[in-house]
Write an enzyme that holds these catalytic residues in place. Structure first.
Site, PDB file in Angstrom:
ATOM      1  N   ASP A 100     -14.970   3.452  17.094  1.00 37.43           N
ATOM      2  CA  ASP A 100     -13.779   2.589  16.975  1.00 37.43           C
ATOM      3  C   ASP A 100     -12.855   2.787  18.186  1.00 37.43           C
ATOM      4  OD1 ASP A 100     -13.116   5.216  16.187  1.00 37.43           O
ATOM      5  OD2 ASP A 100     -11.619   4.544  14.721  1.00 37.43           O
ATOM      6  N   HIS A 140     -11.988  15.401  19.899  1.00 35.34           N
ATOM      7  CA  HIS A 140     -12.627  14.953  18.651  1.00 35.34           C
ATOM      8  C   HIS A 140     -14.014  14.334  18.904  1.00 35.34           C
ATOM      9  CE1 HIS A 140      -9.170  15.831  16.213  1.00 35.34           C
ATOM     10  NE2 HIS A 140      -8.395  14.940  16.803  1.00 35.34           N
TER      11      HIS A 140
HETATM   12  C1  BDR Z   1     -10.689  10.808  14.609  1.00 34.00           C
HETATM   13  O1  BDR Z   1      -9.800   9.752  14.250  1.00 34.00           O
HETATM   14  C2  BDR Z   1      -9.647   8.838  15.312  1.00 34.00           C
HETATM   15  O2  BDR Z   1      -8.305   8.632  15.583  1.00 34.00           O
HETATM   16  C3  BDR Z   1     -10.290   9.480  16.518  1.00 34.00           C
HETATM   17  O3  BDR Z   1     -10.897   8.501  17.349  1.00 34.00           O
HETATM   18  C4  BDR Z   1     -11.309  10.418  15.934  1.00 34.00           C
HETATM   19  O4  BDR Z   1     -12.529   9.758  15.707  1.00 34.00           O
HETATM   20  C5  BDR Z   1      -9.921  12.119  14.641  1.00 34.00           C
HETATM   21  O5  BDR Z   1      -9.389  12.418  13.383  1.00 34.00           O
HETATM   22 CA    CA Z   2     -13.022   7.583  16.764  1.00 32.02          CA
END
Ligand code: BDR
Ligand code: CA
Length: 309
Positions: A11, A242
């Site tokens: 995303d 992340h």
């Molecule tokens: C996840 O949430 C999204 O905001 C980031 O892209 C990542 O996949 C982190 O909690």
């Molecule tokens: Ca993400």
């Protein structure tokens, strides 16, 4: 040799964008296609950003647009613009010049690709699990054809980042997570337990950006917005790694310590969206419990310099 067929379900998203350019540079992972899902921004923004990134960095993967609503059909009315920008990409408002999305919906592409590579396909999922849940529900063979899912999401022994209990990708569609966790597909969770402890500092990004060409230019364009959010939230001059952590696990699992067992998601009450884990040597799931953060920073930097520097 890029021998592991991979679909990236994403995303984009600032950290998703950082993960896409990393994945393209990986030695073992052959990126077959990108599937998009709503989350950090609308499905239109996320798909547009994926197309733009592929075009800018000569990533030949086709892009398939996926879910814009949760598995139960709920719309998002509050995208996290304070984390990723109103467009999902630090308010750059990018447009691809020629590349367009494929006609097939994301979940159908997931089913077809798993069928074409039975027992071989790795899906790296770094957004809500809605597309995967649709694929599981639409085709019985999908669960046996997929080799493994590597998921960035969830929080087991640490607090969530949306509620006290829940991480963003899981609370965004808990019912989809439940479909995936109960499907029997071997799944590795690379969650906040490890990603919050692997910080990319401002100095690290600045030093790397000077060595990796246009990828460095992208880092300079998008990471200040993300850093600003993290600085305000944690007080540290760095942001959590992340989505690139899930890519790193798929490329080189030796960076992580893991446990084998069973993952589950809480669907009701104040803990909705919480992921839980019970250790069990016969379990279908793997939980990343510790990361070698230095090795992660090194592999991310080395791959970007090799590919784009
Ligand atoms: C996840 O949430 C999204 O905001 C980031 O892209 C990542 O996949 C982190 O909690
Ligand atoms: Ca993400």
């Amino acid at each position: 040799m890029k021998t592991v067929p991979v679909i990236f379900d994403t995303d984009p998203g600032i950290d998703d964008a950082m993960a896409i350019i990393f994945l393209h540079a990986c030695n073992n992972l052959a990126l077959k296609g990108i599937t998009t899902v709503f989350g950090n921004a609308s499905i239109e923004h996320c798909t547009n950003n994926a197309l733009y990134l592929c075009e800018r960095f000569n990533i030949p993967a086709p892009v398939y647009a996926g879910a814009g609503l949760t598995l139960l059909g709920t719309a998002e009315d509050d995208y996290p613009d304070f984390v990723h920008g109103a467009d999902g990409l630090a308010n750059m408002h990018v447009t691809p010049s020629a590349k367009t999305q494929e006609a097939l919906p994301a979940h159908e592409y997931l089913i077809e690709t798993a069928r074409a590579h039975p027992g071989e396909l790795t899906i790296i999922a770094v957004g809500r699990l809605t597309n995967l849940a649709h694929a599981i529900q639409a085709d019985n063979s999908f669960t046996t054809n997929v080799k493994e899912i590597v998921l960035m999401g969830g929080a087991v022994d640490v607090p969530g980042n949306v509620t006290q209990w829940a991480e963003a990708n899981i609370i965004g569609d808990p019912e989809a997570t439940d479909v995936v966790f109960t499907s029997g597909i071997p799944t590795t969770q690379v969650g906040l337990d490890v990603t919050m402890k692997s910080l990319m500092s401002e100095e690290y990004i600045a030093e790397l950006a000077g060595r990796c060409g246009d990828a460095g230019k992208l880092l300079n364009e998008i990471t200040p917005y993300y850093l600003n959010f993290y600085r305000g939230r944690t007080g540290e001059n760095g942001f959590a790694c992340h989505d690139s952590s899930a890519v790193a696990y798929a490329e080189d699992p030796s960076i992580y310590e893991t446990k084998t067992g069973d993952l589950a998601v809480v669907l009701t009450g104040e803990q909705r969206g919480r992921t839980t884990f019970s250790e069990n040597q016969h379990g279908k799931h793997t939980l990343c419990t510790r990361a070698n953060s230095q090795a992660l920073m090194d592999i991310y930097a080395e791959h970007l310099v090799k590919q784009y520097g």
